[in-house]
Each structure stands twice: as C-alpha cells, then as structure tokens.
Write an enzyme that holds these catalytic residues in place. Structure first.
Site, PDB file in Angstrom:
ATOM      1  N   THR A  59      -0.342 -54.175  -4.188  1.00 39.53           N
ATOM      2  CA  THR A  59      -0.077 -54.578  -2.807  1.00 39.53           C
ATOM      3  C   THR A  59       0.579 -55.936  -2.723  1.00 39.53           C
ATOM      4  OG1 THR A  59      -1.122 -54.681  -0.619  1.00 39.53           O
ATOM      5  CG2 THR A  59      -2.310 -55.741  -2.428  1.00 39.53           C
ATOM      6  N   LYS A  60       0.488 -56.727  -3.790  1.00 35.66           N
ATOM      7  CA  LYS A  60       1.033 -58.083  -3.784  1.00 35.66           C
ATOM      8  C   LYS A  60       2.564 -58.116  -3.720  1.00 35.66           C
ATOM      9  CE  LYS A  60      -2.967 -60.247  -4.284  1.00 35.66           C
ATOM     10  NZ  LYS A  60      -3.518 -61.175  -3.286  1.00 35.66           N
ATOM     11  N   ASP A  61       3.211 -56.984  -4.018  1.00 37.52           N
ATOM     12  CA  ASP A  61       4.675 -56.947  -3.908  1.00 37.52           C
ATOM     13  C   ASP A  61       5.118 -57.307  -2.499  1.00 37.52           C
ATOM     14  OD1 ASP A  61       4.614 -56.040  -6.486  1.00 37.52           O
ATOM     15  OD2 ASP A  61       5.416 -54.048  -6.059  1.00 37.52           O
TER      16      ASP A  61
END
Length: 469
Positions: A59-61
């Site tokens: 999800t950090k993208d």
C-alpha cells in the site's frame, strides 16, 4: 492510471490499446477479496483490500508517489536530487519505483529488525540501504530517524521524505484508497480495520469514510511495545510501554503527526506470536500470500468480533506481500526458535528436535577447569556433562564454576573431578515433559535424554521454558 488510447484499423474494425505510460500508472485500484475460513466465528462479511496488487507489492506505493509529486510541485525535490527516507522497507520500495522513473537517487535508512528480503529488494531496485539498530531511543543519533535527518543535512540537493509527519501520506489514502473502498462496497462498508504505523493509511481512509458516513467505525491494530492504544484511550504517552517487538510495519515508539486519533474509534493490541501465526494462516487457509501486519489484522478481527453484526461489512487492509517474510514468518526454523510454531510438545524428544543434530558437548574428569570454561564460551552453553571411561560421572555448571573461582583463583588449573557436581539424571526419549520438568531444580540444572541411536542429548531449563506456549 494514465491510459493511452490508439485506434487501429483492422479488418474494418477498430481495436483500442490500453496500457500505462510507465509502472507508476499501475498504482491503485486493488481488489477487495472476501475472507472465508480464516474469519469463521465472525458474523459479518469480511473483505480484504489486498494492496499487494500495487507494483511495489504494498500500500505504500500510493503515498510514496504522492509525497514525491507534492515535493516536486512545491520545489522541495529538485531534478537530479537525492531522496532520503527512514523506512521499514515498503515505503522505500514505492519511493524506489518513482525514483527510477523520475531519475532520482534514493537512500533508505532501515532498522535491523526488518527482514533480509526487504533489504535485498531495496538494493535490487537501486536504493542505497543503511541499516541502523532497533533498540535505541528515537533521539539517539544511531536511530534510523536521526540518521535519515542527518543525511538530509549533509547531502546537497537532497530531500528528507519523513513519511511519519508528511501530510501527503494521509492525503494519498484520502484521495485514492478511501474512495476505492467506498465505491467497491457501494457505500455499505460499516467497519474499517488496519494496522497503524505512520498513521497515513488509517487516517486518510478513516477521514474519507467518516465523511461519507459518520457511523463507519475505524479500528487500529497495534502491537505490544507500541504506544498507540494507551495514548488513544488516556492521552498519556507512556514510555514504560515501549520495548522491542518483532511484528513489522505497525506500532511506534513515537506519535507521528499523520496519526489522526480523532478518526479512530479504538485500538486492539496483537502479540508478536499471534501476528506471525495468523500471517501463515492467511496463506494456508485463504491462498493470499501477505505479510506480517496482515496476520496482526486478522487476529485483531477476532479480538474485535463482538463489535461486528451479521449485517455489517468489515473491510481489512492487507499492507504488503508475504515474499518479504519468507525468511521469517514463513520459515519453520525462525518460528520454532521464537516459540511461535504451533507444534505439540508432550515428551522429552520434542524439546530437542530443532537442535538434535548438534553433538553433545562433554568434558572428561582429568581435563582442566579451563577446558570446560573454554567450551562454555565457544558453544555458548552453561552446563556440561562430565564423563570417564565408564560413562557419565558428573556435571559442571557455570554458576558452580564461578563460586569455585571466588573461593580459589587458581581453580582454572585444577582437574574437573575436583569441582564437578552430581551427574545429570538420564531420561528416555518418550518421557512426558511434565516429569522432565520436575527433574530441573535449583541443584540440578539439566537432564540427559537417551536417544534411540545410543547417543545422548542435553535438556536445560531454557528448553523447558521455550516449550511454554
């Protein structure tokens, strides 16, 4: 996602090519997947937002790209610059993808508790990785917070991302992930559950969902050793709660500005063991190969189940891929060493199966005390059986040797037979663990187990303690 559309004549028909201009165009629009076996006992419909479908597998993208684009827009990040960030690995991966496409250099500062896979992946995509100790205060100059900030001061044309306090972190999820969840559930979501680290995910998504429906409940998953739960409930930042923990990606020993406690309805804490066990369960029972924080979230769901009704729709976010934990939670030896592997231990041989291949370290009656001390140091052990030509005749223990040294500074040059204690009891491999435990006393620190192959092994109180679940 930016889509390129081309009309191409083909047999009097038109076809349309649909592709992303670069890998960054594939970020977002991840699927919701219904959880089944692993949430048995929970009445609600439970849907997982599987963020591993992002190109960097987490999800950090989303927030990595948003933080970079916002920094470019206001001039904090200039062409050819160096991006510097303290990360648990996943944000670094998202930053690395954007850095490659946009032409920046990247330095990731990571703590030594993070998996080797995370470090290797970051280096594989061109990031320079600096590893810092975990068990230091955030203000310690060796901490990954401090090292990141100092590098940004020392390196010209650099930008310190600071995902913990960077508002673009939460904004990315407010603009992207929150709306996706709302649309995918047709506005029927009633609860959102997610692990909390930097706070951007829970705060951005929580803010959006509560704006759409104030009745949506937002729950954070915390870990033991972290300050979030108590601070949310009492407003007290309790430093006594801070200690080292194994779970990756969630929990903090600081209060990041991105954590908006006003949109969080509550927290539940999950142990390291439960997080690890449920990480494996998700793969085995659902076929979804995700990381450590996902395991914590699913265990957290079970702890919160009294809050969910049969008509509720609960969305839980799975942060990252299990590929980053194959040397940890998905490794039997790693799990066994920490007492996390759910194995039935009922008899003596069960206590030594993870180190049964190691030879029994012994010392002979006529060897010197110094030889026993040397072996204790070399093999990092505290008890050694003593043998002669007839078999086991005694034992030496580090505590007893220390006492002997206090009484006689020349004890190291004396033969073992002059300082040895009674021989350790010998049990069969099938001896029940309860009976073995009773043999470990203040005066007897170990037990020998007779194996079927005629050899012997040693069981210490630490083997007994390690078997406690």
């Amino acid at each position: 996602m930016k889509t390129i559309l081309l009309s191409i004549p083909l047999s009097h028909k038109q076809t349309i090519m649909n592709y992303s201009e670069n890998i960054l165009g594939t970020i977002g629009n991840t699927p919701l997947v219904k959880l089944n076996k692993i949430v048995e006992g929970i009445e609600a419909l439970v849907l997982a937002k599987v963020e591993t479908f992002n190109p960097g597998n987490s999800t950090k993208d989303r927030m990595a790209l948003k933080m970079i684009e916002d920094a470019e827009a206001d001039g904090r990040l200039k062409p050819g610059g160096t991006i510097i960030e303290g990360t648990s690995g996943n944000t670094g991966m998202g930053l690395a993808l954007a850095a490659i496409v946009k032409g920046y250099k990247l330095i990731c500062v990571i703590s030594d508790k993070q998996s080797k896979e995370k470090v290797d992946i970051l280096r594989a995509v061109g990031a320079k990785v600096i590893v810092c100790p975990t068990d230091v205060e955030p203000t310690d100059p060796r901490s990954y917070y401090s090292v990141s900030k100092q590098l940004a001061v020392d390196i010209p044309n650099s930008w310190y991302v600071n995902q913990y306090d960077n508002p673009s972190n939460a904004l990315a999820h407010y603009e992207q992930t929150g709306p996706e969840i709302w649309e995918q559930t047709e506005g029927k979501v009633t609860h959102f559950v997610v692990g909390v680290g930097t706070g951007g995910t829970i705060s951005g998504i929580g803010k959006y969902l509560k704006e759409k429906n104030p009745n949506v409940k937002v729950w954070g998953i915390d870990t033991y050793g972290s300050v979030f739960k108590k601070y949310h409930e009492t407003g007290i930042f309790d430093e006594n709660e801070i200690y080292s923990y194994i779970t990756e990606g969630i929990g903090e020993d600081i209060l990041p500005k991105n954590v908006d406690f006003s949109v969080i309805d509550g927290f539940t804490k999950v142990t390291d063991k439960d997080a690890a066990v449920y990480t494996r369960k998700i793969a085995l029972e659902e076929g979804i190969f995700v990381g450590n924080s996902a395991g914590a979230c699913v265990k957290g769901l079970h702890q919160l189940k009294e809050h969910f009704g049969k008509d509720d729709v609960v969305v839980v976010l799975f942060h990252d891929s299990g590929s980053r934990y194959v040397g940890k939670m998905f490794n039997d030896d790693w799990m066994r060493e920490r007492g996390f592997l759910e194995e039935e231990i009922t008899k003596a041989e069960d206590l030594i199966k993870d180190h049964i291949e190691k030879p029994l370290v012994v010392v002979r009656t006529e060897e010197l005390v110094s030889h026993a001390i040397e072996r204790m140091r070399k093999y990092k052990i505290s008890q050694i059986p003593v043998i002669d030509i007839n078999g086991f005749v005694g034992s030496v223990d580090e505590s007893a040797l220390f006492q002997s040294y206090v009484l006689d500074k020349n004890v190291a040059d004396k033969p073992i037979r002059e300082v040895m204690g009674n021989p350790y009891p010998i049990v069969t491999a099938s001896k029940p663990i309860e009976e073995v435990s009773k043999l470990i006393t203040k005066d007897n620190q170990a037990v020998l187990i007779a194996l079927d192959n005629g050899k012997h092994h040693i069981i210490t109180k630490y083997d007994i303690i390690g078997s406690i679940k």
